[in-house]
Design an enzyme around this catalytic site. Structure first.
Site, PDB file in Angstrom:
ATOM      1  N   HIS A  17       0.846  -1.207   0.000  1.00 42.69           N
ATOM      2  CA  HIS A  17       0.000   0.000   0.000  1.00 42.69           C
ATOM      3  C   HIS A  17       0.880   1.255   0.000  1.00 42.69           C
ATOM      4  O   HIS A  17       0.633   2.203  -0.750  1.00 42.69           O
ATOM      5  CB  HIS A  17      -0.863   0.062   1.268  1.00 42.69           C
ATOM      6  CG  HIS A  17      -1.908  -1.004   1.397  1.00 42.69           C
ATOM      7  ND1 HIS A  17      -2.093  -1.743   2.532  1.00 42.69           N
ATOM      8  CD2 HIS A  17      -2.854  -1.441   0.524  1.00 42.69           C
ATOM      9  CE1 HIS A  17      -3.112  -2.588   2.374  1.00 42.69           C
ATOM     10  NE2 HIS A  17      -3.582  -2.429   1.158  1.00 42.69           N
ATOM     11  N   LYS A  41     -16.491  -6.442   4.921  1.00 39.99           N
ATOM     12  CA  LYS A  41     -15.350  -7.085   5.585  1.00 39.99           C
ATOM     13  C   LYS A  41     -15.451  -6.822   7.078  1.00 39.99           C
ATOM     14  O   LYS A  41     -15.921  -5.765   7.490  1.00 39.99           O
ATOM     15  CB  LYS A  41     -14.027  -6.472   5.075  1.00 39.99           C
ATOM     16  CG  LYS A  41     -13.663  -6.853   3.662  1.00 39.99           C
ATOM     17  CD  LYS A  41     -12.274  -6.333   3.321  1.00 39.99           C
ATOM     18  CE  LYS A  41     -11.905  -6.547   1.865  1.00 39.99           C
ATOM     19  NZ  LYS A  41     -10.645  -5.880   1.515  1.00 39.99           N
ATOM     20  N   ARG A  90      -2.332  -6.107  -8.081  1.00 40.81           N
ATOM     21  CA  ARG A  90      -1.264  -7.068  -7.798  1.00 40.81           C
ATOM     22  C   ARG A  90      -1.187  -8.158  -8.863  1.00 40.81           C
ATOM     23  O   ARG A  90      -0.129  -8.583  -9.256  1.00 40.81           O
ATOM     24  CB  ARG A  90      -1.500  -7.742  -6.443  1.00 40.81           C
ATOM     25  CG  ARG A  90      -1.081  -6.887  -5.300  1.00 40.81           C
ATOM     26  CD  ARG A  90      -1.663  -7.388  -4.022  1.00 40.81           C
ATOM     27  NE  ARG A  90      -3.096  -7.183  -4.007  1.00 40.81           N
ATOM     28  CZ  ARG A  90      -3.860  -7.352  -2.944  1.00 40.81           C
ATOM     29  NH1 ARG A  90      -3.328  -7.774  -1.826  1.00 40.81           N
ATOM     30  NH2 ARG A  90      -5.149  -7.113  -2.985  1.00 40.81           N
ATOM     31  N   SER A 128      -2.808  -7.482   3.399  1.00 40.22           N
ATOM     32  CA  SER A 128      -3.034  -7.272   4.829  1.00 40.22           C
ATOM     33  C   SER A 128      -3.284  -8.615   5.514  1.00 40.22           C
ATOM     34  O   SER A 128      -2.896  -8.823   6.664  1.00 40.22           O
ATOM     35  CB  SER A 128      -4.234  -6.349   5.048  1.00 40.22           C
ATOM     36  OG  SER A 128      -3.986  -5.092   4.470  1.00 40.22           O
TER      37      SER A 128
HETATM   38  P1  ADP Z   1      -6.517  -5.944   0.704  1.00 36.96           P
HETATM   39  O1  ADP Z   1      -6.946  -6.206  -0.728  1.00 36.96           O
HETATM   40  O2  ADP Z   1      -5.130  -6.471   1.043  1.00 36.96           O
HETATM   41  O3  ADP Z   1      -7.564  -6.152   1.767  1.00 36.96           O
HETATM   42  P2  ADP Z   1      -7.158  -3.169   0.690  1.00 36.96           P
HETATM   43  O4  ADP Z   1      -8.617  -3.363   0.549  1.00 36.96           O
HETATM   44  O5  ADP Z   1      -6.699  -2.370   1.861  1.00 36.96           O
HETATM   45  O6  ADP Z   1      -6.239  -4.436   0.740  1.00 36.96           O
HETATM   46  O7  ADP Z   1      -6.564  -2.588  -0.657  1.00 36.96           O
HETATM   47  C1  ADP Z   1      -6.563  -1.256  -1.005  1.00 36.96           C
HETATM   48  C2  ADP Z   1      -5.947  -1.071  -2.356  1.00 36.96           C
HETATM   49  O8  ADP Z   1      -4.568  -1.415  -2.322  1.00 36.96           O
HETATM   50  C3  ADP Z   1      -6.526  -1.903  -3.489  1.00 36.96           C
HETATM   51  O9  ADP Z   1      -6.506  -1.116  -4.659  1.00 36.96           O
HETATM   52  C4  ADP Z   1      -5.561  -3.064  -3.589  1.00 36.96           C
HETATM   53  O10 ADP Z   1      -5.571  -3.654  -4.878  1.00 36.96           O
HETATM   54  C5  ADP Z   1      -4.270  -2.364  -3.310  1.00 36.96           C
HETATM   55  N1  ADP Z   1      -3.216  -3.222  -2.789  1.00 36.96           N
HETATM   56  C6  ADP Z   1      -3.299  -4.098  -1.764  1.00 36.96           C
HETATM   57  N2  ADP Z   1      -2.126  -4.713  -1.545  1.00 36.96           N
HETATM   58  C7  ADP Z   1      -1.246  -4.226  -2.481  1.00 36.96           C
HETATM   59  C8  ADP Z   1       0.118  -4.484  -2.809  1.00 36.96           C
HETATM   60  N3  ADP Z   1       0.828  -5.402  -2.141  1.00 36.96           N
HETATM   61  N4  ADP Z   1       0.671  -3.779  -3.824  1.00 36.96           N
HETATM   62  C9  ADP Z   1      -0.070  -2.882  -4.508  1.00 36.96           C
HETATM   63  N5  ADP Z   1      -1.356  -2.598  -4.279  1.00 36.96           N
HETATM   64  C10 ADP Z   1      -1.952  -3.261  -3.271  1.00 36.96           C
END
Ligand code: ADP
Length: 160
Positions: A17, A41, A90, A128
Site C-alpha cells: 500500500h 469485511k 497485484r 493485509s
Molecule cells: P486488501 O486487498 O489487502 O484487503 P485493501 O482493501 O486495503 O487491501 O486494498 C486497497 C488497495 O490497495 C486496493 O486497490 C488493492 O488492490 C491495493 N493493494 C493491496 N495490496 C497491495 C500491494 N501489495 N501492492 C499494490 N497494491 C496493493
C-alpha cells in the site's frame, strides 16, 4: 490541482500500500488515503487504529492526507473535489473485481477517472491478510508492514 483518493481497508497498511501511496504522491498534487469502513469485511483493527497507522507512516509525505469514509466512494471523492481514484493491481485476480468497480464508479461519477498502478514486483505477494497471519505467529513482519507500526501490529496480534 489534481486530487486523488486512494481507498482501501488498510487492515493494516502494508509496504505494498505504502509503495502505491508514495508513487501516487509523485503523480498527483494531493493524495487522500481513504480508510473505508467496508461493511462487507470484518476488520481486525478498528477504523481509528487503521487510520492512525496510515497517518503515522505517511506523515513524511507533505501532499498525503488521511481520512475515514463510510459512504459511497464517489460521494467522498466529490466532497474532496478529487478527480481521480487510485487502485493498486497485484495480479490478474485483482483485475476482474477492480474493473467492475471502476465501471460502476464511472457510471455514478463520469467525471472521476480510476487510475490503476501496478504493484511493485517486490510487493505483489503482499496483502493485509498475510501481514495479520504472520503477526499471529509472531513472525518477522518487517518486510511486510512499515517499520513505524510493526511493534503495534505484533502487540495486538501475536499469540506470544
Ligand atoms: P486488501 O486487498 O489487502 O484487503 P485493501 O482493501 O486495503 O487491501 O486494498 C486497497 C488497495 O490497495 C486496493 O486497490 C488493492 O488492490 C491495493 N493493494 C493491496 N495490496 C497491495 C500491494 N501489495 N501492492 C499494490 N497494491 C496493493
Amino acid at each position: 490541482m489534481k486530487i486523488a483518493v486512494y481507498p482501501g481497508s488498510f487492515d493494516p497498511i502494508t509496504l505494498g500500500h505504502l509503495n502505491i501511496i508514495k508513487r501516487a504522491s509523485r503523480i498527483f498534487d494531493r493524495v487522500i488515503v481513504c480508510v473505508a469502513v467496508n461493511s462487507a469485511k470484518k476488520p481486525t483493527f478498528t477504523l481509528k487504529e487503521r487510520a492512525d497507522f496510515v497517518s503515522r507512516v505517511t506523515g513524511k509525505y507533505g501532499n498525503v492526507d488521511v481520512a475515514t469514509c463510510d459512504g459511497l466512494l464517489v460521494d467522498f471523492a466529490r466532497e474532496q473535489k478529487a478527480g481521480f481514484i487510485i487502485k493498486g493491481l497485484r495480479a490478474v485476480s485483482d483485475f476482474e473485481m477492480e474493473f467492475q468497480i471502476a465501471l460502476l464508479n464511472k457510471k455514478l461519477a463520469p467525471e472521476i477517472e480510476t487510475v490503476f498502478l501496478t504493484a511493485d514486483e517486490k510487493y505483489t505477494y503482499l496483502s493485509s491478510t498475510i501481514a495479520r497471519e504472520m503477526a499471529t505467529y509472531n513472525a518477522d513482519i518487517s518486510k511486510v508492514v512499515p517499520r513505524e507500526i510493526t511493534a503495534d501490529v505484533l502487540r495486538r496480534l501475536s499469540n506470544k
